[in-house]
Design a protein around this motif. Structure first.
Motif, mmCIF file in Angstrom:
data_model
loop_
_atom_site.group_PDB
_atom_site.id
_atom_site.type_symbol
_atom_site.label_atom_id
_atom_site.label_comp_id
_atom_site.label_asym_id
_atom_site.label_seq_id
_atom_site.Cartn_x
_atom_site.Cartn_y
_atom_site.Cartn_z
ATOM 1 N N VAL A 278 -5.108 0.477 4.372
ATOM 2 C CA VAL A 278 -4.301 0.179 3.189
ATOM 3 C C VAL A 278 -2.829 0.111 3.568
ATOM 4 C CG1 VAL A 278 -3.599 0.988 0.911
ATOM 5 C CG2 VAL A 278 -5.920 1.421 1.707
ATOM 6 N N THR B 161 1.240 -1.151 1.840
ATOM 7 C CA THR B 161 1.984 -1.661 0.690
ATOM 8 C C THR B 161 3.408 -2.022 1.089
ATOM 9 O OG1 THR B 161 2.393 -1.239 -1.660
ATOM 10 C CG2 THR B 161 2.906 0.549 -0.164
ATOM 11 N N MET C 15 7.260 -3.740 -0.680
ATOM 12 C CA MET C 15 7.995 -4.206 -1.851
ATOM 13 C C MET C 15 9.102 -5.144 -1.396
ATOM 14 S SD MET C 15 9.845 -1.962 -4.815
ATOM 15 C CE MET C 15 8.560 -1.858 -6.054
ATOM 16 N N GLY D 155 2.825 6.631 7.659
ATOM 17 C CA GLY D 155 3.529 6.604 8.929
ATOM 18 C C GLY D 155 3.052 5.578 9.929
ATOM 19 N N CYS E 222 -0.859 0.957 8.540
ATOM 20 C CA CYS E 222 -1.758 1.142 7.400
ATOM 21 C C CYS E 222 -2.183 2.604 7.369
ATOM 22 C CB CYS E 222 -3.025 0.296 7.556
ATOM 23 S SG CYS E 222 -2.782 -1.483 7.516
ATOM 24 N N ALA E 223 -2.554 3.059 6.178
ATOM 25 C CA ALA E 223 -3.307 4.297 6.071
ATOM 26 C C ALA E 223 -4.770 3.972 6.318
ATOM 27 C CB ALA E 223 -3.138 4.897 4.686
ATOM 28 N N THR F 180 -0.780 4.474 -3.162
ATOM 29 C CA THR F 180 0.436 4.050 -2.470
ATOM 30 C C THR F 180 1.566 3.931 -3.495
ATOM 31 O OG1 THR F 180 -0.011 1.686 -2.750
ATOM 32 C CG2 THR F 180 -0.833 2.719 -0.736
ATOM 33 N N LEU F 181 2.788 4.095 -3.019
ATOM 34 C CA LEU F 181 3.973 4.005 -3.872
ATOM 35 C C LEU F 181 4.992 3.078 -3.230
ATOM 36 C CD1 LEU F 181 5.982 5.051 -6.102
ATOM 37 C CD2 LEU F 181 6.610 6.858 -4.481
ATOM 38 N N ALA F 182 5.379 2.042 -3.947
ATOM 39 C CA ALA F 182 6.516 1.216 -3.540
ATOM 40 C C ALA F 182 7.638 1.486 -4.532
ATOM 41 C CB ALA F 182 6.140 -0.266 -3.543
ATOM 42 N N LEU F 183 8.816 1.733 -3.992
ATOM 43 C CA LEU F 183 9.910 2.259 -4.806
ATOM 44 C C LEU F 183 11.196 1.512 -4.470
ATOM 45 C CD1 LEU F 183 10.856 4.629 -6.671
ATOM 46 C CD2 LEU F 183 11.026 6.033 -4.617
ATOM 47 N N GLY G 146 0.507 5.867 1.510
ATOM 48 C CA GLY G 146 1.380 4.843 2.063
ATOM 49 C C GLY G 146 2.481 4.521 1.085
ATOM 50 N N GLY G 147 3.553 3.950 1.599
ATOM 51 C CA GLY G 147 4.646 3.650 0.699
ATOM 52 C C GLY G 147 5.654 2.719 1.315
ATOM 53 N N ASP G 148 6.581 2.320 0.477
ATOM 54 C CA ASP G 148 7.676 1.475 0.908
ATOM 55 C C ASP G 148 8.852 1.837 0.019
ATOM 56 O OD1 ASP G 148 9.029 -0.450 2.337
ATOM 57 O OD2 ASP G 148 8.302 -2.121 1.141
ATOM 58 N N THR G 149 10.026 2.005 0.622
ATOM 59 C CA THR G 149 11.214 2.364 -0.139
ATOM 60 C C THR G 149 12.308 1.381 0.203
ATOM 61 O OG1 THR G 149 10.557 4.649 0.254
ATOM 62 C CG2 THR G 149 12.683 4.301 -0.779
ATOM 63 N N SER H 44 6.151 0.805 -8.158
ATOM 64 C CA SER H 44 4.867 0.122 -8.164
ATOM 65 C C SER H 44 3.866 0.995 -7.427
ATOM 66 C CB SER H 44 4.997 -1.248 -7.504
ATOM 67 O OG SER H 44 3.742 -1.880 -7.473
ATOM 68 N N THR I 284 -0.293 1.766 -6.501
ATOM 69 C CA THR I 284 -1.666 1.272 -6.418
ATOM 70 C C THR I 284 -2.558 2.470 -6.125
ATOM 71 O OG1 THR I 284 -0.864 -0.847 -5.580
ATOM 72 C CG2 THR I 284 -3.204 -0.387 -5.306
#
Lengths: 322, 322
Positions: free
Chosen positions: A42, A44, A46, B26, B29-30, B85-88, B118-121, B129, B131
């Motif tokens: 997975v 993600t 932005m 990190g 992908c997770a 996952t978090l996109a911020l 997982g994420g994106d900042t 956003s 998921t």
């Protein structure tokens, strides 16, 4: 029908038969049936207007790129795509924007059998957030922490052209050449999915990631995760014809710290040399050995005589500067 | 360390042992290992400042709500959470905002064993956003298209309090009562995960969704997907004490078209009546039979004498109005 439903229609398509999608867009959740025993990968991302793409960016290319950068993360893990979700904030429902955006998005999705399985659309400053799902056999994912001292360091394709395209667009004084020759490398990156899956199936291939923020900066992630260092042979770096006209210093900056390349940087046991070349050939992507992993921490960039080059390049921080 | 890494630190936590997470935040992908044979349920939502929450909204509550509305989609499918996952996008890296936001987010994530994977900042107008991923046994997911004529129509909890909280905040003239009595229903909705999983395991329970845009509007999605109609008994609708002081018309508006309720609306064969009550009891949530599905399309709302009530309520369209 509200404007909201009109937008949703651009993204509502039947899930392809025979794939992993049991239930696509339109319920509280999508349902997918992964291959039994496989792991789920997975990622993600932005993308914000004015930060990741120019205001007024061509929407078809934007649709392509938004998905491409996410698929590139699956590629870097060696995963096979299963599907993706799209969350989209738009200032207004603009048919002239939505139609080409959806066209660019779905052309790439279809090419990689990666259907849209869910989404959310709302009014707001133009922002795209995608999440991609893939699958990979247990133990075969190409993790950043899997490199070993003595591994060869490999690069797919070539770096630096996207950075030159950015410079030409911005009119940076050092930039030389025709934008047309390099702009697709910035606007329409190619996720190296076939290569990633071929590498994950190749004995001796160890760590990988995709180069999005510059080769050296991203190499640092492998080195940090694996507790290693690396030496790069500057002369081994593949140079695109478009970069030949640059002065040596800016050319090296583009190669080592360009960003937006979406090539795979990976490590492999030297005994896997022929197998790595074969994986590249099977995927139709050039792969080049550009250096070696070492026990001593940090990276060095060496010239043809084995002397250290001074590198001024640095990574890209989305919160650095204004 | 860049501002960017500082932010990422707020969201980098080790994946809990024993869960589905093989590799957390990190890498490219997770990696998750779902229960063999289960289907994957996926949902995504985007929240934009000024649209889905007030500018200056309390960050701890916002962290809770952003995840809660996504978990509510898993609940409505009967799925068990695996991760999210978090996109911020943030205008600036503000410690005083990030710390409480992360606190609210992780408190709910921990309560439901749903780790951030997982994420994106990035810098940008405040936008979240998320998921979420869950799993469900094949054939047990509570789909919108599964209702049958003659099914009982059920509602968890109570609707309308979040709408009253909004009205009190806005100072709408019809609103009566204390904001403190209802504000948590707007700011800290409770995803009905235990109930959703209990219902998915209950024979005879068919369609479900979560009520986010008003009871009647969301009921319409079940009716449309299942090709049916419904009759609602207005007298059967559970009424929160806080709504008792409203005039009858606004009370009914709140109950039927309030929005932001995040209760489950579901259908079940009448033979499952006792089992549905037992599922509610096991989950610690009241469930109320509020009507019945019919073959004739459309919905009716009936008073105690079985006469049609005139309903002026309508759904909420994120692109309607200004």
């Amino acid at each position: 029908m509200g404007e909201f439903e009109l937008i949703a229609r651009h993204f509502a398509r039947a899930a392809p038969a025979g794939g992993a999608v049991v239930l696509g867009v339109g319920d509280d959740c999508a349902l997918l049936q992964p291959t039994p025993g496989h792991q789920l990968a997975v990622s993600t991302d932005m993308l914000v207007e004015g930060r990741h793409f120019f205001a007024g960016a061509e929407p078809e290319a934007l649709g392509h790129k938004a998905l491409a950068v996410n698929l590139s993360d699956l590629a870097a893990m060696g995963a096979r795509p299963l599907g993706f979700t799209l969350a989209l904030a738009l200032p207004a429902a603009d048919e002239a924007w939505l139609a080409p955006f959806a066209r660019g998005l779905f052309a790439l999705a279809d090419a990689h059998h990666c259907p849209l399985v869910g989404g959310d659309t709302t009014r707001g400053p133009l922002t795209l957030s995608l999440t991609v799902f893939g699958e990979v056999r247990p133990g075969r994912a190409l993790r950043r922490d899997a490199a070993r001292a003595g591994d060869d360091l490999w690069l797919s394709g070539r770096t630096g052209e996207a950075r030159l395209a950015l410079a030409l667009r911005r009119g940076e004084p050092w930039a030389r050449g025709e934008l047309a020759a390099v702009q697709d490398r910035m606007d329409r990156p190619t996720p190296r999915l076939a290569l990633g899956q071929a590498l994950a199936a190749t004995e001796g291939v160890r760590a990988a990631l995709d180069v999005s923020d510059g080769l050296l900066g991203d190499l640092g992630h492998i080195l940090q995760a694996s507790g290693l260092g690396a030496a790069i042979d500057a002369e081994a770096l593949p140079v695109a014809p478009a970069l030949a006209a640059l002065d040596a210093e800016h050319r090296l900056d583009c190669l080592l710290a360009g960003g937006d390349d979406y090539e795979l940087l990976f490590t492999a046991d030297p005994s896997a040399h022929a197998a790595v070349l074969a994986a590249g050939a099977s995927a139709g992507v050039a792969v080049t050995r550009i250096g070696r992993l070492r026990s001593a921490p940090g990276w060095r960039v060496l010239d043809a005589q084995g002397h250290d080059l001074t590198i001024r390049a640095r990574g890209f921080d989305h919160f650095a500067g204004a």
